[in-house]
Design a protein around this motif. Structure first.
Motif, PDB file in Angstrom:
ATOM      1  N   ILE A   1     -37.948 -36.955  44.309  1.00 56.63           N
ATOM      2  CA  ILE A   1     -39.154 -36.279  44.220  1.00 56.63           C
ATOM      3  C   ILE A   1     -39.449 -35.346  45.335  1.00 56.63           C
ATOM      4  O   ILE A   1     -39.931 -34.295  45.369  1.00 56.63           O
ATOM      5  N   ASN A   2     -39.389 -36.107  46.632  1.00 57.92           N
ATOM      6  CA  ASN A   2     -39.695 -35.431  47.887  1.00 57.92           C
ATOM      7  C   ASN A   2     -38.766 -34.203  48.180  1.00 57.92           C
ATOM      8  O   ASN A   2     -39.365 -33.318  48.696  1.00 57.92           O
ATOM      9  N   GLU A   3     -37.519 -34.248  47.625  1.00 58.49           N
ATOM     10  CA  GLU A   3     -36.553 -33.322  47.964  1.00 58.49           C
ATOM     11  C   GLU A   3     -37.107 -32.070  46.868  1.00 58.49           C
ATOM     12  O   GLU A   3     -36.942 -30.868  47.567  1.00 58.49           O
ATOM     13  N   LYS A   4     -37.407 -32.276  45.773  1.00 55.94           N
ATOM     14  CA  LYS A   4     -37.742 -31.264  44.826  1.00 55.94           C
ATOM     15  C   LYS A   4     -39.128 -30.786  45.317  1.00 55.94           C
ATOM     16  O   LYS A   4     -39.288 -29.553  45.392  1.00 55.94           O
ATOM     17  N   LEU A   5     -40.103 -31.420  45.796  1.00 51.53           N
ATOM     18  CA  LEU A   5     -41.096 -30.967  46.505  1.00 51.53           C
ATOM     19  C   LEU A   5     -41.289 -30.007  47.544  1.00 51.53           C
ATOM     20  O   LEU A   5     -41.910 -29.184  47.660  1.00 51.53           O
ATOM     21  N   GLY A   6     -40.309 -30.667  48.318  1.00 53.90           N
ATOM     22  CA  GLY A   6     -40.142 -29.736  49.497  1.00 53.90           C
ATOM     23  C   GLY A   6     -39.692 -28.379  49.097  1.00 53.90           C
ATOM     24  O   GLY A   6     -39.817 -27.367  49.843  1.00 53.90           O
ATOM     25  N   ALA A   7     -38.466 -28.436  48.359  1.00 52.60           N
ATOM     26  CA  ALA A   7     -37.999 -27.086  47.705  1.00 52.60           C
ATOM     27  C   ALA A   7     -38.921 -26.338  47.025  1.00 52.60           C
ATOM     28  O   ALA A   7     -39.090 -24.995  47.390  1.00 52.60           O
ATOM     29  N   GLY A   8     -39.882 -26.758  46.323  1.00 52.52           N
ATOM     30  CA  GLY A   8     -40.974 -26.157  45.599  1.00 52.52           C
ATOM     31  C   GLY A   8     -41.896 -25.419  46.892  1.00 52.52           C
ATOM     32  O   GLY A   8     -42.338 -24.423  46.837  1.00 52.52           O
ATOM     33  N   LYS A   9     -42.075 -26.005  47.658  1.00 55.86           N
ATOM     34  CA  LYS A   9     -43.001 -25.844  48.805  1.00 55.86           C
ATOM     35  C   LYS A   9     -42.380 -24.414  49.440  1.00 55.86           C
ATOM     36  O   LYS A   9     -43.072 -23.431  49.907  1.00 55.86           O
ATOM     37  N   THR A  10     -41.210 -24.666  49.963  1.00 55.99           N
ATOM     38  CA  THR A  10     -40.305 -23.325  50.219  1.00 55.99           C
ATOM     39  C   THR A  10     -40.663 -22.250  49.658  1.00 55.99           C
ATOM     40  O   THR A  10     -40.998 -21.352  50.121  1.00 55.99           O
ATOM     41  N   LYS A  11     -40.127 -22.287  48.068  1.00 60.22           N
ATOM     42  CA  LYS A  11     -40.400 -21.250  47.408  1.00 60.22           C
ATOM     43  C   LYS A  11     -41.867 -20.905  47.481  1.00 60.22           C
ATOM     44  O   LYS A  11     -42.101 -19.613  47.434  1.00 60.22           O
ATOM     45  N   ILE A  12     -42.743 -21.625  47.297  1.00 58.45           N
ATOM     46  CA  ILE A  12     -44.017 -21.127  47.282  1.00 58.45           C
ATOM     47  C   ILE A  12     -44.531 -20.300  48.454  1.00 58.45           C
ATOM     48  O   ILE A  12     -45.103 -19.230  48.490  1.00 58.45           O
ATOM     49  N   ASP A  13     -44.246 -20.777  49.499  1.00 58.12           N
ATOM     50  CA  ASP A  13     -44.186 -20.168  50.831  1.00 58.12           C
ATOM     51  C   ASP A  13     -43.727 -18.620  50.840  1.00 58.12           C
ATOM     52  O   ASP A  13     -44.255 -17.692  51.304  1.00 58.12           O
TER      53      ASP A  13
END
Length: 62
Positions: A24-36
């Protein structure tokens, strides 16, 4: 026999929960990168739009 079995079950449950949490943390981190990156693109598009609007309004004034 039961206490050992319970200890093993709790350890397996804990390991599984940790594995899910890491995923979950890995996916959320990837999502934050995409959003940024999307926000950065939006800001650059906004700047480009403002420049075009300024040029158009400048041409209309002439």
């Amino acid at each position: 026999m039961a206490p050992d079995s319970g200890r093993i079950t709790r350890r397996r449950l804990s390991d599984s929960a940790a594995w899910v949490g890491r995923g979950i943390n890995e996916k959320l981190g990837a999502g934050k990168t995409k959003i940024d990156s999307w926000v950065g693109k939006e800001e650059s598009l906004k700047d480009a739009t403002d420049k075009v609007k300024d040029r158009i309004s400048g041409e209309e004034k002439l």
